[in-house]
Design an enzyme around this catalytic site. Structure first.
Site, short mmCIF file in Angstrom:
data_model
loop_
_atom_site.label_atom_id
_atom_site.label_comp_id
_atom_site.label_asym_id
_atom_site.label_seq_id
_atom_site.Cartn_x
_atom_site.Cartn_y
_atom_site.Cartn_z
N ASP A 549 -7.30 96.73 5.85
CA ASP A 549 -6.06 96.03 6.15
C ASP A 549 -4.88 96.97 5.94
O ASP A 549 -4.79 97.67 4.93
CB ASP A 549 -5.93 94.81 5.23
CG ASP A 549 -4.69 93.99 5.55
OD1 ASP A 549 -4.54 93.59 6.71
OD2 ASP A 549 -3.88 93.76 4.63
N HIS A 552 -2.57 102.06 7.89
CA HIS A 552 -1.52 103.05 8.10
C HIS A 552 -0.57 103.16 6.91
O HIS A 552 0.06 104.19 6.72
CB HIS A 552 -0.72 102.71 9.37
CG HIS A 552 -0.22 101.31 9.40
ND1 HIS A 552 -1.04 100.26 9.76
CD2 HIS A 552 0.98 100.78 9.10
CE1 HIS A 552 -0.35 99.14 9.68
NE2 HIS A 552 0.86 99.42 9.28
N ASP A 672 -3.67 88.24 15.17
CA ASP A 672 -2.24 88.53 15.29
C ASP A 672 -1.70 88.31 16.69
O ASP A 672 -0.48 88.42 16.90
CB ASP A 672 -1.97 90.00 14.90
CG ASP A 672 -2.36 90.29 13.46
OD1 ASP A 672 -2.18 89.39 12.62
OD2 ASP A 672 -2.85 91.40 13.19
#
Length: 1545
Positions: A549, A552, A672
């Site tokens: 999760d 980045h 999402d």
């Protein structure tokens, strides 16, 4: 290091070349290897034997040995033992998946110097990464990553465990998915978000009453009963804001104790919350209904928040306190001066003085750690006062205090500007966030401000005060929450000290999640690291795959550590992630270091059919007909080579590690994404799902997509449970009610099949609203073809405008056509959303369609659509190519038979098979045939296989199917016909009968692919050419001497230039009356007729191209042929097959004699050549000219020894003659006086002089040609007098024959001079040695000039050897050129070693280019480094290329330069390490040539370049001596290395 012994029959090797700097030589340095296999495959590191990293070098690899547990910090060492002539191999068995790394340690190579230099400190390269794909399996079958079909679920919506869960898992399995992605199964925090974890080590008791036991049972059941693997999210970045363990360990988060730079942000956050609570009493709006309301609330922030907390104090220095402290320190004499100078500060401006304190005097730097935390170091301030006011005295105290106050006020000015900027950011960011959350139509419209729904989203979670937390600093109980920042640097810590997003309110916060503070390693936060490591190990115990999760924004070293912990439990862990770094290189860094299996990509991000087409194209696979980078290897015949195993011969199949794309997990929809009913048209669900599942990558979906949910499921606040028709009963393949499940099942099954079996090639086409996608197997050519009519807003109800689809050479069977019908009225949406218990889809069904028309004609298929194929429709077909039904065996057939077809060819045969430029080809065919010309591209450089492979190699490497050659092949079989026809014609000619098998092999292979559909022909054509080329190249290397056969690839490429240059040419034999293979000077400029064979070029090239490669017969034939035409004591420069030789070359006989000497030393029984007899074209010692068919021609014979003696005697006697046939018919540029040739010996020095200012008798032989510039007949470089290389070559020969005479192997002991006196060879050589340095050395120290033959007025550069001695233009003696190393190589004892090395160092610094040696010193006034032979200007120096040797960089002297450098450098070296450095210095200087031969379509080294290695269009692109002289270097290196114990070859 050799691999361990094994009894396996085959060994697959993935070869990874390392650059000179130790980096993997692949694009993006991304090394991705397949899953471990049985038998084990190996990763081979290939390192050039004396690259920089081999200097006391070691390769360190942390790939574990079989059975070992992986430890990232445990590296195995492999010593890199240097070897100049070889490529080193380190083979590592690959037995486990994971993310591994390697680096090298070595001692850097110092810059070359003649003086001792300090040895550089040992260093190491950066760390590089190797990712090994995990091996997944389910139901007893392997499941490659690209075959995964993943269903994503929000765990809390699955209902009661186990009954509801089993129902849904069964429904997922029925639809053909093979993996389930679960959001975290841990207990959730107070927000109820699946990603806000309350306790990472405990599963949610509401889901799993029996905790871990239930989870273990569920996973086992999934795999056994439903053949489903499990994937879970792992959350490393944050924990729930109410996680109880935070109360014991607030240090796990960012607070004012662990991150003091956040204190200002915390105080601002508190003040903002307080302001929000007091809006009513301040007369402010408590609910934002208009922009005016917003502006009023924002307008009060400055007064009621920023000014109230005196935020400026966090930015500024405390002027009064800091000033007093500095003055007190000054009074006490306590000063501190930083490295930056301060002595002249009194002359600086007030700004400069303050700036000095800013850069050098702030105790804590510029960081804001609290109020007035920017403090000036009192002692630095005191140092400034001392410079400005001197030492303390009561009289200047007041002035000093005022000075320091002024300085600090000046220092604060930029801090106040910084404060103003941050205040503006605070206000603008707060305003923007309130605009979105309270006013914007697409925002959440949160309503009135309340304590539960305050003015701001807090940036800090406040832990409760209780017995547990009371032991901590109260301020430390406020922990920074996590969040994201638009377009932020992914590698930068949001809450770190280097920026202030929490203060500037730039964070979009997740107020339910506390950001975890890991620091730099476990030592910075021991509890947190171990706690989260336990979490990872627990997850890996049960789950096959992780999704990281917010990967980045996860500190990369944290993710690496946690995944290492997980892989200890499950080595074959698949890892998926989303990366929003907005930087491809940063993405690669995460992928390589973490071993990410695939990046998640989303089809629902596309906003149009065109964009959807682009996104699908990116992930669908390689184009149909893609090229195979590695040629197929036959199943029964030898592959790349054999190695000895334990009593077995093991066949190595070597594959090169090639560029790998980043793998994708392509989702039609994720949690999402908005659903198609929101973003597009609900009917688009079906075409999008079909397109995604046709892609050659892992694919996935989310519960609700197949069911046609009306809107995205809000995962935090939603409490309803999933409902899916698939969970209620059997899912039948095909059309049905309740969504697309039946069709999705078919596509999932096909996707898994194609992924398992390797259907990797695709073709996508976009027409209007339609997208077609064809996916096929590259071997069997079986495939599936999809037509998808997308449904975006504005789509009509027609067929989308798809033109009939033509599938060439392909048969088709329709599997079905369907359309999706959805009730997406507002009423239907309201009713679906109204269910308060279950998440319901829109009323929908799929229907079968008719009207797809399939027609067959001449082996091809055309598919047409009926008018009714509305948006939301798809059609699916099975395809196959009848002519390729046996193509799985076709690859093996193409690869077979090469040993028989090429194994009997000799090197002359290979000249025809591989090479032959256009002029050579036309001569052979009497003008009928040349090289092949590709329409839209141009002619090949060779008619043979190298010509084709030079074009194909980059096409194959880049998979460039749009290249003109590929288009040409699709249009017709002309290229195939040319190759076969050419080979058949030559094989029927005398002398080429061995080529019959080769011609037959090519014909059979091309015949086998002629019926293949034309779109596949480039693929198979490239395969056949590659197999043939490699077989021919391999055969050539086998025929060379062992030093070449076992040498490094660069040496083998150089050796193959001898095959390029040596072949039959009807117009250019070595003899006028018989046809034999001859050596070309270069191609294509010097390939046929008189221009092919040059005496000078042959004998500069012959040692390298013939002797060092073991081609002794060809060497002997060329020595005999040129010896046969000896006349005037010279061998001709232009041979003209012996019919019309021209004698104008003063250096040719000396290179000729040097080659005979080399032959006697290198060839087996080489001394016997001296007694071999050679027929004489002209009479011995008689300069009478007669034609080659005159009875006198070849009527006499001389032994080679007699020819040697004649050359020496004629030079000793002196030569003086006018060239036969002098005049314009012989040389139209030469003036009459230039045809006069004179050579004589100065018996005082023994040095040979010759030539005049009217001719050019050495290799620098450019004659002026421009009438316009007035240079016609005026040589560019006459080099009359005594050329340094001729002196060296003559000395070498004299010493050699003297030694032979001494040992009874040469009859004569000397010669007679022009006066009739006898002089022995030894005496002649002694004279040269005694005078050489006196005549040629230009001393570095002018005080030594009197000891040498020097005119100081003419010296341009000192410390060099003259190029000439006593030339017609005295200044030309002193020019630095590239000729003196030739003398150094052949006659090293003429040189004082220290002087020689110093001169070589100057040459290295001034005239050595990237590949060649400049022919003139750049500091010389005559230096003109750009050669353009077609220039016809008025410039005397350059017109018509007169500057050919006045600066352009020629490659052949590089070989002599490096040979000299190696030899003289080794003379001073004493230790093994020092000697190794000599070899590495040479290796470093070969880099340009290595790149040049690799990049050249001619696969040779060019004649010359312009300045700094720039391209010269008039250069012959491959030149014999350019390659030959470098082979000489390798030969010398092998001998020197063996003698000194440096290399083992």
């Amino acid at each position: 290091m050799a691999p361990p012994q094994t009894r396996q029959g085959n060994r697959t090797i993935y070869q990874l070349p390392l650059t000179d700097a130790g980096a993997p030589d692949v694009p993006n340095q991304y090394v991705y290897l397949p899953a471990p296999t049985s038998p084990t495959y190996y990763l081979r590191f290939a390192v050039e034997g004396t690259s920089s990293i081999c200097r006391q070098g070691s390769l360190w690899v942390n790939i574990p040995a079989e059975g070992e547990e992986f430890d990232r910090s445990r590296f195995r060492e492999y010593k890199l033992e240097p070897d100049f002539n070889k490529t080193l191999h380190v083979d590592i068995p690959i037995t486990t998946a994971g993310a591994f790394s390697f680096y090298t340690t070595y001692t850097p190579l110092p810059e070359f110097d003649t003086k001792p230099r300090k040895t550089p400190e040992p260093t190491r390269t950066e760390t590089y990464y190797i990712d090994i794909e995990p091996q997944l399996s389910v139901g007893g079958s392997k499941l490659p990553l690209d075959s995964l079909g993943i269903m994503s679920v929000v765990s809390k919506f699955l209902g009661r465990y186990p009954e509801d869960w089993d129902k849904h898992l069964k429904g997922i399995s029925r639809r053909g998915y093979n993996m389930v992605h679960f959001t975290p199964l841990q207990q959730r925090g107070e927000s109820n978000s699946p990603y806000s974890l309350f306790d990472q080590l405990a599963f949610d008791p509401e889901m799993f009453p029996n905790g871990e036991k239930d989870v273990a049972h569920m996973i086992k059941s999934m795999e056994k009963d439903y053949e489903l693997l499990a994937l879970t999210d792992v959350v490393f970045n944050h924990t729930a804001n109410n996680s109880v363990w935070l109360q014991d360990h607030p240090e796990a988060g960012y607070n004012v104790d662990t991150a003091p730079w956040l204190e200002a942000a915390l105080e601002l956050d508190d003040a903002m919350l307080e302001y929000g609570n007091k809006l009513a009493e301040l007369g402010m709006p408590t609910e934002l209904k208009t922009t005016e309301d917003l502006n009023k609330v924002i307008g009060g922030i400055r007064e009621h928040v920023i000014d109230k907390i005196k935020l400026w104090q966090y930015f500024a220095c405390d002027v009064k306190t800091d000033s007093q402290a500095a003055v007190e320190s000054w009074k006490k004499g306590k000063t501190s001066r930083p490295d930056s100078p301060i002595d002249d500060a009194a002359s600086w401006s007030l700004f400069a003085q303050a700036d000095y304190l800013k850069k050098n005097g702030l105790s804590n730097g510029l960081r804001i750690d609290g109020r007035f935390s920017r403090k000036v170091n009192p002692e630095v301030g005191a140092a400034m006062l001392t410079v400005l006011h001197g030492k303390y005295s009561p009289d200047n105290e007041r002035q000093a205090s005022e000075t320091m106050t002024s300085l600090l006020n000046e220092l604060n000015l930029p801090f106040y500007r910084e404060y103003d900027d941050d205040c503006n950011a605070i206000i603008e960011q707060t305003k923007g966030r309130l605009q979105y959350t309270r006013l914007d139509a697409h925002g959440p419209k949160l309503g009135p401000f309340t304590r539960e729904n305050p003015l701001i989203e807090t940036y800090f979670a406040r832990l409760p005060l209780n017995k547990t937390t009371e032991k901590h600093n109260p301020k430390a109980l406020a922990l920074a929450v996590n969040g994201w920042i638009w377009a932020a640097d992914a590698m930068k810590d949001n809450a770190g000290p280097d920026w202030r997003p929490y203060l500037r309110r730039e964070l979009i916060p997740w107020s339910d999640c506390v950001k975890l503070r890991y620091g730099n390693g476990p030592e910075d936060n021991p509890f947190l690291w171990e706690f989260m490591a336990k979490y990872c190990r627990l997850m890996a115990k049960y789950f096959t795959a992780f999704r990281i999760d917010n990967c980045h924004s996860t500190p990369i070293h944290v993710a690496e550590y946690m995944l290492d912990e997980a892989r200890k439990v499950r080595p074959d862990l698949a890892v998926f992630a989303e990366l929003f770094t907005n930087n491809e290189q940063t993405d690669f860094l995460f992928i390589k270091r973490l071993g990410i299996s695939a990046l998640i990509r989303e089809a629902m991000q596309a906003w149009s059919t065109q964009e959807l087409s682009r996104v699908v194209h990116r992930h669908c696979g390689r184009p149909i007909g893609s090229f195979e980078v590695d040629a197929p290897t036959p199943s029964k015949s030898p592959a790349n080579g054999y190695v000895n195993g334990d009593s077995h011969m093991v066949k190595e199949i070597v594959k090169n590690v090639r560029e790998s794309p980043v793998h994708a997990l392509f989702m039609d929809c994720t949690h999402d994404n908005e659903m198609p009913a929101q973003k597009r048209d609900a009917r688009d669900t079906l075409p999008t799902a079909a397109l995604v599942n046709m892609c050659a990558c892992a694919t996935g979906s989310v519960i609700g997509f197949d069911e046609i949910y009306p809107k995205i499921v809000e995962i935090v606040h939603e409490n309803r449970l999933y409902h899916s028709i698939s969970s209620e009963g059997e899912v039948h393949t095909g059309a049905g009610e309740g969504g697309i499940a039946g069709i999705k099942k078919l596509f999932n099954q096909i996707h898994t099949l194609m992924g398992r079996d390797g259907y990797t090639e695709t073709f996508l086409d976009h027409q209007g609203e339609n997208i077609t996608l064809h996916r096929v197997h590259p071997g069997s050519r079986k495939g599936y073809f999809l037509i998808a009519h997308t449904a975006f807003p504005g789509s009509g109800n027609g067929n989308g405008g798809l033109r009939p689809v033509h599938l060439a050479g392909t048969k088709v069977r329709q599997l079905g056509a369907w359309t999706l019908e959805v009730d997406q009225t507002e009423k239907a949406k309201r009713e679906a959303l109204a269910d308060d218990k279950f998440l319901q889809g829109l009323p929908a069904r799929t229907k079968s369609l008719k009207g797809v028309k399939i027609s067959f004609d001449n082996g091809s298929t055309t598919i047409s659509l009926d008018d009714y194929f509305p948006p939301g429709s798809i059609a699916l077909f099975e395809t196959w190519v009848p002519s390729a039904e046996h193509s799985a065996g076709l690859n093996n057939f193409i690869a077979s038979g090469t040993e028989d077809a090429f194994g009997e060819l000799d090197l002359i045969d290979l000249n025809f098979v591989l090479y032959r430029c256009d002029a050579e080809e036309r001569v052979l065919s009497n003008g009928q045939d040349g090289v092949y010309a590709i329409p839209g591209y141009g002619p090949l450089v060779y008619a043979g296989l190298q010509g084709w492979w030079s074009v194909l190699e980059p096409i194959v490497r880049e998979n460039n199917l749009g290249h003109p050659l590929c288009n040409h092949l699709r249009e017709g079989p002309w290229a195939l016909d040319f190759i076969v026809g050419r080979m058949e014609r030559i094989s029927s000619q005398d002398g080429y009968s061995r080529l019959h098998k080769t011609a037959q092999w090519l014909k059979e292979r091309f015949d086998a692919v002629r019926e293949i559909p034309s779109f596949l022909l480039p693929h198979y054509f490239a395969m056949i050419i590659q197999v043939a080329y490699k077989a021919a190249f391999k055969r050539g290397v086998e025929l060379f001497s062992s030093n070449i056969t076992h040498g490094q690839p660069f040496l083998q490429e150089l050796a193959m230039v001898s095959v390029q240059m040596t072949g039959y040419v009807n117009s250019a034999s070595l003899w006028p009356n018989k046809l034999v293979p001859s050596l070309a000077a270069g191609l294509p400029h010097f390939s046929v007729e008189w221009a092919r064979c040059w005496g000078r070029d042959v004998f500069i090239s012959l040692r390298g191209l013939f002797l060092c490669t073991g081609r002794f017969d060809e060497a002997r034939e060329h020595i005999f042929a040129f010896g046969s035409v000896l006349k005037h004591g010279l061998i001709p420069n232009l041979l003209s097959s012996g019919a019309n030789p021209r004698y104008n070359s003063r250096d040719s006989p000396w290179f000729f004699l040097q080659n005979i000497q080399d032959y006697t030393k290198i060839a087996p029984n080489g001394m016997s050549i001296l007694q071999d007899k050679v027929p004489r074209r002209f009479l011995p010692y008689d300069d009478t000219w007669f034609p080659h068919d005159d009875p006198r021609a070849y009527s006499k014979e001389s032994t080679v020894e007699e020819i040697i003696q004649e050359i020496l005697q004629r030079h000793a006697s002196g030569l003086s003659f006018r060239e036969y046939n002098a005049g314009p018919n012989l040389d139209m540029q030469m003036k009459p006086e230039g045809f006069q040739i004179d050579v004589n010996v100065d018996w005082n020095t023994g040095i040979i002089f010759g030539g005049s200012q009217h001719n050019c008798g050495t290799w620098m032989d450019k004659m002026g040609e421009s009438e316009r510039a007035g240079s016609k007949g005026i040589p560019g470089t006459p080099r009359d007098g005594a050329a340094v290389e001729i002196t060296g070559l003559a000395y070498s020969t004299l010493r050699w024959v003297a030694e032979l005479n001494k040992t009874g192997k040469y009859t004569q002991s000397g010669v007679k001079t022009s006066s009739g006196e006898s002089i022995s060879f030894t005496a002649w050589a002694d004279k040269i040695k005694a005078s050489f340095e006196k005549c040629y050395w230009v001393p570095a120290d002018p005080s030594e000039d009197s000891s040498f033959s020097i005119d100081p007025k003419l010296i341009n550069r000192r410390g060099i050897y003259k190029d000439l001695y006593k030339s017609g233009k005295p200044y030309e003696d002193y020019q630095l050129r590239c000729n003196f190393p030739i003398a150094m190589v052949v006659a090293p004892d003429l040189f004082t070693p220290d002087r020689a090395l110093a001169a070589l160092k100057i040459a290295d610094d001034t005239i050595r280019g990237p590949t060649g040696m400049a022919t003139l010193d750049p500091s010389d006034l005559n230096y003109r480094p750009y050669y353009n032979n077609s220039e016809d200007s008025t410039d005397f120096t350059t017109s018509k290329g007169r500057n050919y040797h006045q600066g352009p960089e020629w490659l052949w002297p590089t070989g002599f330069f490096l040979r000299a450098l190696l030899n003289f450098d080794l003379m001073r070296r004493k230790t093994h390490a020092e000697r190794l450095e000599s070899f590495q210095q040479v290796t470093r200087r070969l880099a340009g040539c290595k790149a040049a031969i690799k990049d050249s379509p001619w696969r040779g080294l060019t004649e010359l370049t312009n300045k700094d290695g720039s391209f010269c269009s008039d250069s012959s692109p491959t030149q014999a001596w350019s390659a030959g002289c470098l082979i000489d270097l390798f030969h010398d290196a092998a001998k020197l290395g063996a003698d000194l114990g440096v290399v083992t070859s």
